[in-house]
Structures are given as C-alpha cells and as structure tokens.
Design an enzyme around this catalytic site. Structure first.
Site, PDB file in Angstrom:
ATOM      1  N   ARG A   1      17.064  -8.573  14.764  1.00 41.80           N
ATOM      2  CA  ARG A   1      17.858  -7.685  15.614  1.00 41.80           C
ATOM      3  C   ARG A   1      18.095  -8.269  17.000  1.00 41.80           C
ATOM      4  O   ARG A   1      18.982  -7.822  17.708  1.00 41.80           O
ATOM      5  CB  ARG A   1      17.157  -6.331  15.777  1.00 41.80           C
ATOM      6  CG  ARG A   1      17.017  -5.538  14.506  1.00 41.80           C
ATOM      7  CD  ARG A   1      16.319  -4.221  14.792  1.00 41.80           C
ATOM      8  NE  ARG A   1      17.193  -3.320  15.520  1.00 41.80           N
ATOM      9  CZ  ARG A   1      17.991  -2.422  14.965  1.00 41.80           C
ATOM     10  NH1 ARG A   1      18.045  -2.312  13.653  1.00 41.80           N
ATOM     11  NH2 ARG A   1      18.739  -1.630  15.719  1.00 41.80           N
TER      12      ARG A   1
ATOM     13  N   VAL B   1      13.312  -6.778  21.509  1.00 39.65           N
ATOM     14  CA  VAL B   1      13.957  -8.000  21.024  1.00 39.65           C
ATOM     15  C   VAL B   1      15.425  -7.877  21.381  1.00 39.65           C
ATOM     16  O   VAL B   1      16.025  -6.817  21.230  1.00 39.65           O
ATOM     17  CB  VAL B   1      13.737  -8.244  19.515  1.00 39.65           C
ATOM     18  CG1 VAL B   1      12.272  -8.562  19.237  1.00 39.65           C
ATOM     19  CG2 VAL B   1      14.183  -7.072  18.673  1.00 39.65           C
TER      20      VAL B   1
ATOM     21  N   MET C   1      22.608  -6.233  18.705  1.00 43.81           N
ATOM     22  CA  MET C   1      21.960  -5.141  18.010  1.00 43.81           C
ATOM     23  C   MET C   1      20.686  -4.728  18.730  1.00 43.81           C
ATOM     24  O   MET C   1      20.462  -3.565  18.922  1.00 43.81           O
ATOM     25  CB  MET C   1      21.681  -5.556  16.580  1.00 43.81           C
ATOM     26  CG  MET C   1      21.063  -4.476  15.783  1.00 43.81           C
ATOM     27  SD  MET C   1      21.065  -4.612  14.003  1.00 43.81           S
ATOM     28  CE  MET C   1      21.151  -6.271  13.595  1.00 43.81           C
ATOM     29  N   CYS C   2      19.816  -5.617  19.122  1.00 46.55           N
ATOM     30  CA  CYS C   2      18.562  -5.348  19.828  1.00 46.55           C
ATOM     31  C   CYS C   2      17.613  -4.473  19.013  1.00 46.55           C
ATOM     32  O   CYS C   2      17.990  -3.868  18.013  1.00 46.55           O
ATOM     33  CB  CYS C   2      18.782  -4.712  21.195  1.00 46.55           C
ATOM     34  SG  CYS C   2      19.636  -5.760  22.364  1.00 46.55           S
ATOM     35  N   GLY C   3      16.394  -4.399  19.480  1.00 47.84           N
ATOM     36  CA  GLY C   3      15.387  -3.552  18.869  1.00 47.84           C
ATOM     37  C   GLY C   3      14.340  -3.199  19.897  1.00 47.84           C
ATOM     38  O   GLY C   3      13.988  -4.014  20.756  1.00 47.84           O
TER      39      GLY C   3
END
Length: 168
Positions: free
Chosen positions: A29, A49, A1-3
């Site tokens: 995330r 992140v 997902m990452c952020g």
C-alpha cells in the site's frame, strides 16, 4: 494508496515490533516510505506506509506531528484541502504541499469537530496529547478502510485486516 496502523494501550508487549509487523503486511500500500511514532508514557504507537502523491518530498512523511501535542496518520485524500489551507494559513504556517498537513492545523483550531469540514476519502488516527485521547475517523461514505479490534485490552487498528494479525 497508503496504509495506517497502530496500537493503543500497549502495556505488556513492546508495540514497536508489532506495529512494524503490521506495516510490513501492508507494504504494497505504501512502497514510497514508512514511518513510526511511539509514546511509551501514553501507550500509543502509530505506523504509516506511504504512497507519495500530493507531496513526494520528505515534508509529507507520516506520522505527522504538531508541537501542540498532536500525532497522527492518515490514508486518503482531502479534496477540499486548497480551500481549507487558504483559511488556515491566516494563523498557521505550512511546511509542505501535502493535503494531510491541514489536519494538524485544523485540529489545533477546531479540535475533533474539524473532521466535519473535510471532504474526501480518508481514514485517520489522531492522538491528542493535550487531553490524552485517540480519535479514529473515516470519510462519510467509508471509502477508505479502517479495521479495528480489541485484543488483550489493547485497541489495534489498520487499513487492512491482515495487518491486525501482524500484532497478535
């Protein structure tokens, strides 16, 4: 997902701590890693992140950089990166198998217009030191979130609204 997150125009308050707070609010995330980059001279701080999917090695860490003066973070997936990588590898050397790495090589070649060549779901922030610009962009359908606000003369952006409150 990452952020992704960041602060542009951070002239009064140290932004490193504030961006770290933003990243902490988005830890869910990206539990696989985090990264931060700051340029005091240009008043830009970028945070990321990471949920490592395409390339779980350290070569896929963000923020990513190019020696031409590019610094960026991206959340999402570029579906046509194998084709773009093949085209770009004629003049560029890749360090990873990460789809995010094509951004820097495409940006060096075509500038901001390279965004039009990307097919996928993504949100990105690019600081181009060559012309002192910051570009925020999303995929055509807006699948990946990108929230922003102007607060006390600064541009704050993040993948989640609650992360913005970490910088206020």
């Amino acid at each position: 997902m990452c952020g992704i997150c960041g602060i542009i125009g951070n002239t009064e308050i140290k932004s490193t701590i504030r961006v770290k707070n933003m990243m902490l609010r988005m830890h869910h995330r990206g539990p696989d890693g985090k990264g931060l980059w700051q340029s005091d001279q240009k008043n830009v701080t970028l945070g990321h992140v990471r949920l490592a999917i395409q390339d779980p090695t350290d070569a896929g860490k963000q923020p990513m950089h190019h020696n031409a003066g590019l610094h960026y973070v991206i959340n999402g997936e570029i579906y046509n990166y194998p084709e773009l990588r093949k085209q770009l590898s004629i003049s560029a050397e890749f360090d990873s198998k990460c789809d995010s790495e094509i951004i820097k090589h495409g940006w060096v070649k075509n500038g901001v217009k390279f965004i039009n060549e990307l097919n996928g779901m993504f949100a990105l922030a690019m600081f181009d030191d060559r012309n002192n610009t910051v570009t925020l962009a999303r995929d055509r359908l807006g699948i990946k979130p990108l929230y922003y606000t102007i607060y006390k003369g600064e541009l704050l952006f993040a993948s989640e609204i609650k992360a913005l409150f970490g910088a206020i």
